[in-house]
Design an enzyme around this catalytic site. Structure first.
Site, PDB file in Angstrom:
ATOM      1  N   CYS A  34       0.925  -1.095  -0.138  1.00  0.00           N
ATOM      2  CA  CYS A  34      -0.127   0.058  -0.010  1.00  0.00           C
ATOM      3  C   CYS A  34       0.911   1.405   0.046  1.00  0.00           C
ATOM      4  O   CYS A  34       2.003   1.345   0.280  1.00  0.00           O
ATOM      5  CB  CYS A  34      -0.757   0.034   1.271  1.00  0.00           C
ATOM      6  N   ASP A 441      18.982  38.352 -13.312  1.00  0.00           N
ATOM      7  CA  ASP A 441      17.465  38.709 -14.015  1.00  0.00           C
ATOM      8  C   ASP A 441      16.881  39.886 -13.351  1.00  0.00           C
ATOM      9  O   ASP A 441      16.669  40.057 -12.263  1.00  0.00           O
ATOM     10  CB  ASP A 441      16.686  37.513 -14.016  1.00  0.00           C
TER      11      ASP A 441
END
Length: 482
Positions: A34, A441
């Protein structure tokens, strides 16, 4: 890969969905495995075994739980983030390289012998490349069985199995039933629900090649930021996005496809229209990569929130992801075109590169065959794009998901006209580096200044060191602030 039993068992006992995909729980008393968030009764500690991959659990003789569907859990963020050979191998396996080129092809791409690669994967994941690819084929087959009307023999080969017998044996072993039984509705209320879901899937996807599926992720997911980012940069004719859905065309190993991705609470609804169903696994892998669905947002946000300047943003918008790409070459071209011009202008220039009557961004070979008039840009930039296309087409530059990130950056900056900003942008969005940062940037500097951070590139870069290894996520937040 070492798994701490006590920590894993606490996650299972609390059904903590954040650990889905990190590890898998095998229950010896039932013979099933599981995901940690399975709603079933927590098994006794003495009946529990933990595995780092679904393939390892299957190799140990466990079959997938029909309730929590561990085979469909989000991918481990560790393999998505890690830049080592194992992480690169996992990304290539997810993209279907083993199915297309075999283990020799995978080993060749990574630069290791098959034996050494097998040893590394066994040590980290408890399964070799064939077992890992086999687990993926089983999940692909299950999707096709449940969501299409293809014959089972067609599905077997579409999912990558070498024979129908191999397909039948694998499905029985992994899911504990025959392939045909996966299409049979269950009895009682659950069966009614299964029939309604099946009918809905078929009614929504009557056309050949159309597949509806759910792409799981770890919450939270800030879908608005993803869609806004992609919509702003969408290349006309290739992609489009609005406030709810992103759509685009894909170039895949065996053909083309279109995809529609709609984020919803708990999963991303995906509608794929494939010209060749063998491309299902790579299409899913690329969509997951585009939306950064295998990330661990809790870990990322916790690390960034330690900086007082970022903490309010993290609290206001939890789960911001890094929008990546479905094609790293395309992303590199977009980065080059975007140098020193606005996003709007870049979109117009990029749309001119798309051949008339097509909705696919050109690949490297096509770019090399384009006439000069298709490049609405300075001659130097056109030469840079052609040099990039030549390097990728010739195999001298690898930008695929399994590429070595440092080598990719070095290869990019060796091309005249590509600097550190362009290489860093491609590393972040094209190659998938979670720790890329662009201190020069303008948008990043504006966002930093608005938060009271230094906007001088050197000082900002030094401050950003505290955000490692999640500087790409911090960069996206600074852009949003700007």
């Amino acid at each position: 890969m070492e798994l701490d039993f006590e920590r894993c068992y606490r996650a299972v006992d609390s059904r903590d969905g954040r650990f889905d995909g990190w590890f898998y729980t095998g229950v010896t008393s039932t013979g099933i495995y599981c995901r940690p968030s399975c709603p079933a009764v927590t098994p006794k500690p003495e009946n529990v075994r933990f595995y780092p991959s679904a393939a390892a659990a299957q190799r140990a003789g466990f079959r997938a739980c029909r309730r929590c569907r561990p085979d469909a859990a989000p991918g481990s963020p560790e393999w998505d983030v890690r830049a080592d050979v194992v992480g690169r191998a996992m990304r290539l396996i997810a993209d279907g390289v083993v199915d297309r080129d075999g283990v020799p092809g995978l080993a060749c791409r990574l630069g290791y012998t098959e034996r050494h690669l097998h040893r590394m994967l066994m040590a980290e994941l408890g399964a070799g490349p064939l077992a890992l690819a086999r687990a993926q084929r089983a999940q692909t087959a299950r999707i096709l069985i449940e969501t299409t009307d293809l014959g089972l023999a067609e599905i077997a080969f579409a999912a990558g199995f070498g024979s129908v017998r191999q397909f039948n044996d694998t499905i029985r072993e992994v899911f504990g039933m025959a392939p045909s039984a996966l299409r049979k509705p269950k009895r009682g209320p659950a069966g009614s629900r299964g029939r309604s879901e099946r009918s809905e899937q078929l009614s929504r996807a009557p056309e050949p090649g159309a597949i509806h599926l759910r792409l799981a992720y770890r919450p939270p997911l800030h879908a608005e930021s993803l869609l806004e980012f992609l919509a702003l940069r969408a290349v006309p004719g290739v992609e489009e996005a609005d406030t709810t859905t992103y759509r685009r065309a894909l170039r895949l190993p065996h053909g083309t496809a279109t995809v529609e991705l709609t984020p919803t609470p708990g999963y991303v609804a995906a509608l794929l229209r494939l010209s060749d169903v063998r491309d299902l696994a790579p299409a899913v892998a690329r969509c997951r990569r585009l939306l950064d669905l295998d990330a661990d947002p809790v870990a990322v946000d916790a690390a960034l929130a330690e900086d007082e300047a970022l903490a309010p943003m993290v609290a206001k918008e939890p789960g911001v992801r890094v929008p990546r790409s479905v094609d790293s070459f395309e992303m590199a071209v977009r980065a080059i075109v975007g140098q020193q011009i606005s996003v709007t202008a870049a979109r117009k220039v990029l749309s001119k590169l798309v051949p008339a009557g097509e909705n696919l961004f050109p690949g490297p070979e096509q770019v090399l065959s384009l006439p000069d008039e298709a490049f609405k840009m300075p001659a130097a930039r056109r030469a840079t794009i052609r040099a990039l296309a030549s390097a990728v087409a010739g195999g001298g530059l690898d930008l695929d998901p399994g590429a070595d990130r440092d080598e990719a950056v070095r290869g990019l900056t060796a091309i005249p006209g590509i600097g550190s900003w362009t290489a860093g942008y491609v590393a972040m969005r094209g190659v998938g580096d979670p720790d890329s940062f662009l201190p020069t940037d303008l948008g990043v500097r504006r966002g930093a200044k608005a938060l009271g951070l230094p906007d001088d590139p050197k000082a900002l870069d030094a401050h950003a060191a505290r955000w490692a290894p999640w500087r790409s996520y911090a960069l996206i937040r600074l852009w949003r602030q700007a």
